[in-house]
Design a protein around this motif. Structure first.
Motif, PDB file in Angstrom:
ATOM      1  N   PRO A 240       0.751  -1.166   0.164  1.00 46.68           N
ATOM      2  CA  PRO A 240      -0.107  -0.095   0.082  1.00 46.68           C
ATOM      3  C   PRO A 240       1.044   1.242   0.038  1.00 46.68           C
ATOM      4  N   ARG A 241       0.480   2.133  -0.796  1.00 44.88           N
ATOM      5  CA  ARG A 241       1.090   3.542  -0.715  1.00 44.88           C
ATOM      6  C   ARG A 241       0.665   4.513   0.296  1.00 44.88           C
ATOM      7  N   SER A 242      -0.626   4.324   0.825  1.00 44.54           N
ATOM      8  CA  SER A 242      -1.064   4.987   1.920  1.00 44.54           C
ATOM      9  C   SER A 242      -1.670   4.184   2.848  1.00 44.54           C
ATOM     10  N   VAL A 243      -1.453   4.349   4.090  1.00 44.43           N
ATOM     11  CA  VAL A 243      -2.020   3.581   5.143  1.00 44.43           C
ATOM     12  C   VAL A 243      -2.399   4.303   6.335  1.00 44.43           C
ATOM     13  N   ALA A 244      -3.638   4.016   6.833  1.00 46.56           N
ATOM     14  CA  ALA A 244      -4.235   4.980   7.934  1.00 46.56           C
ATOM     15  C   ALA A 244      -4.809   4.119   8.812  1.00 46.56           C
ATOM     16  N   GLU A 245      -4.646   4.713  10.078  1.00 47.98           N
ATOM     17  CA  GLU A 245      -5.216   3.955  11.415  1.00 47.98           C
ATOM     18  C   GLU A 245      -6.373   4.916  11.858  1.00 47.98           C
TER      19      GLU A 245
ATOM     20  N   ALA B   4     -11.361  11.333   3.050  1.00 46.79           N
ATOM     21  CA  ALA B   4     -10.293  10.745   2.815  1.00 46.79           C
ATOM     22  C   ALA B   4     -10.444   9.161   2.300  1.00 46.79           C
ATOM     23  N   ARG B   5      -9.358   8.738   1.518  1.00 43.47           N
ATOM     24  CA  ARG B   5      -9.583   7.358   1.434  1.00 43.47           C
ATOM     25  C   ARG B   5      -8.208   6.725   1.244  1.00 43.47           C
ATOM     26  N   HIS B   6      -7.641   5.727   1.821  1.00 41.68           N
ATOM     27  CA  HIS B   6      -6.489   5.209   2.010  1.00 41.68           C
ATOM     28  C   HIS B   6      -6.420   3.716   1.045  1.00 41.68           C
ATOM     29  N   ASP B   7      -5.329   3.376   0.716  1.00 41.22           N
ATOM     30  CA  ASP B   7      -5.170   1.926   0.243  1.00 41.22           C
ATOM     31  C   ASP B   7      -5.354   0.904   1.146  1.00 41.22           C
ATOM     32  N   LEU B   8      -4.742   1.081   2.565  1.00 41.95           N
ATOM     33  CA  LEU B   8      -5.086   0.149   3.677  1.00 41.95           C
ATOM     34  C   LEU B   8      -5.507   0.957   4.806  1.00 41.95           C
ATOM     35  N   LEU B   9      -6.547   0.475   5.459  1.00 39.88           N
ATOM     36  CA  LEU B   9      -7.096   1.371   6.510  1.00 39.88           C
ATOM     37  C   LEU B   9      -6.979   0.068   7.555  1.00 39.88           C
ATOM     38  N   LEU B  10      -6.493   0.611   8.714  1.00 43.77           N
ATOM     39  CA  LEU B  10      -6.386  -0.068   9.946  1.00 43.77           C
ATOM     40  C   LEU B  10      -7.231   0.308  10.990  1.00 43.77           C
ATOM     41  N   THR B  11      -7.885  -0.752  11.601  1.00 42.05           N
ATOM     42  CA  THR B  11      -8.747  -0.499  12.886  1.00 42.05           C
ATOM     43  C   THR B  11      -8.614  -1.616  13.945  1.00 42.05           C
ATOM     44  N   MET B  12      -7.503  -0.884  14.685  1.00 38.67           N
ATOM     45  CA  MET B  12      -7.180  -2.002  15.649  1.00 38.67           C
ATOM     46  C   MET B  12      -7.611  -1.755  17.225  1.00 38.67           C
TER      47      MET B  12
END
Length: 236
Positions: free
Chosen positions: A46-51, A105-113
């Motif tokens: 992924p080029r963009s990762v968000a949490e 906003a939209r990201h390649d990979l979204l983390l929900t931890m």
């Protein structure tokens, strides 16, 4: 009669920080390692990762060191947590004091931890998350097991009062919830607390050792009976 404050207010008024002064940052290397395990297993780049609900931001700090091609963003609504994470901003790593669901906003990979179990309308929350990520990795504690139910006012109420869990999941209900909210489950695996995690009492470490031994022989049965595990899920 005055109405009771919303459970979510504990994250904004400082009460959660009082109960959890470290904001669970000690678990960040362990969680980041599991994220990287899933990313590696599926060859993701992924080029963009968000949490979302990034807390003190330490999971993203760990990932930034191991994902040199990615731009990382943390979203947090607690002013106390944001004060911690914003100090950790650096090149390719930024933090935003806002609700991701209220942005475009939209990201390649979204983390929900370890967030879903804290949200009152958790299904509405999950449905709202879908449009903000191409792929999603979620970490969900599996609080429901034979031993937690039999112990009545023990672990489940502790999870509610100490760490703010409003919903309790088994593997089956966690995966079914994601499907019901429109996600396609790509892969999943159990996670177990790290053996040497700081702050664990001897009894907790002994119980963790027993769970890990049992999990090697019969993972599903161990999780259903002994509990103490979580699930990491990759979805699209």
């Amino acid at each position: 009669m005055m109405s009771a404050p919303a459970p979510s207010s504990v994250y904004e008024d400082g009460r959660y920080l009082e109960q959890n002064p470290g904001w669970h940052e000690e678990d960040s290397p362990w969680k980041a390692a599991h994220v990287l395990r899933m990313v590696s297993a599926h060859g993701l780049a992924p080029r963009s990762v968000a949490e979302v609900g990034c807390g003190g931001g330490m999971i993203l700090v760990e990932l930034a060191a191991r994902m040199p091609e990615a731009e990382l963003t943390g979203y947090e609504i607690s002013p106390q947590a944001f004060a911690r994470c914003t100090e950790r901003s650096r090149e390719r790593l930024t933090f935003r004091f806002e609700d991701l669901l209220q942005t475009d906003a939209r990201h390649d990979l979204l983390l929900t931890m370890d967030v879903v179990e804290h949200v009152e309308d958790y299904m509405g929350f999950l449905r709202g998350l879908r449009r903000h990520g191409g792929l999603h990795i979620l970490h969900i504690p599996l609080d429901l097991s034979v031993q937690t139910v039999l112990r009545a006012s023990g672990p489940l109420l502790h999870a509610r009062q100490k760490v703010g869990h409003l919903h309790y999941f088994s593997r089956e209900t966690a995966l079914a919830t994601l499907t019901d909210c429109g996600f396609e489950v790509v892969d999943w695996f159990y996670t177990y607390p790290a053996p040497g995690a700081p702050g664990r009492r001897l009894r907790t470490r002994m119980a963790g050792w027993l769970r890990r031994v049992a999990a090697r022989m019969a993972p599903d049965l161990s999780v259903r009976v002994l509990g103490g595990s979580s699930i990491l899920v990759l979805c699209r």
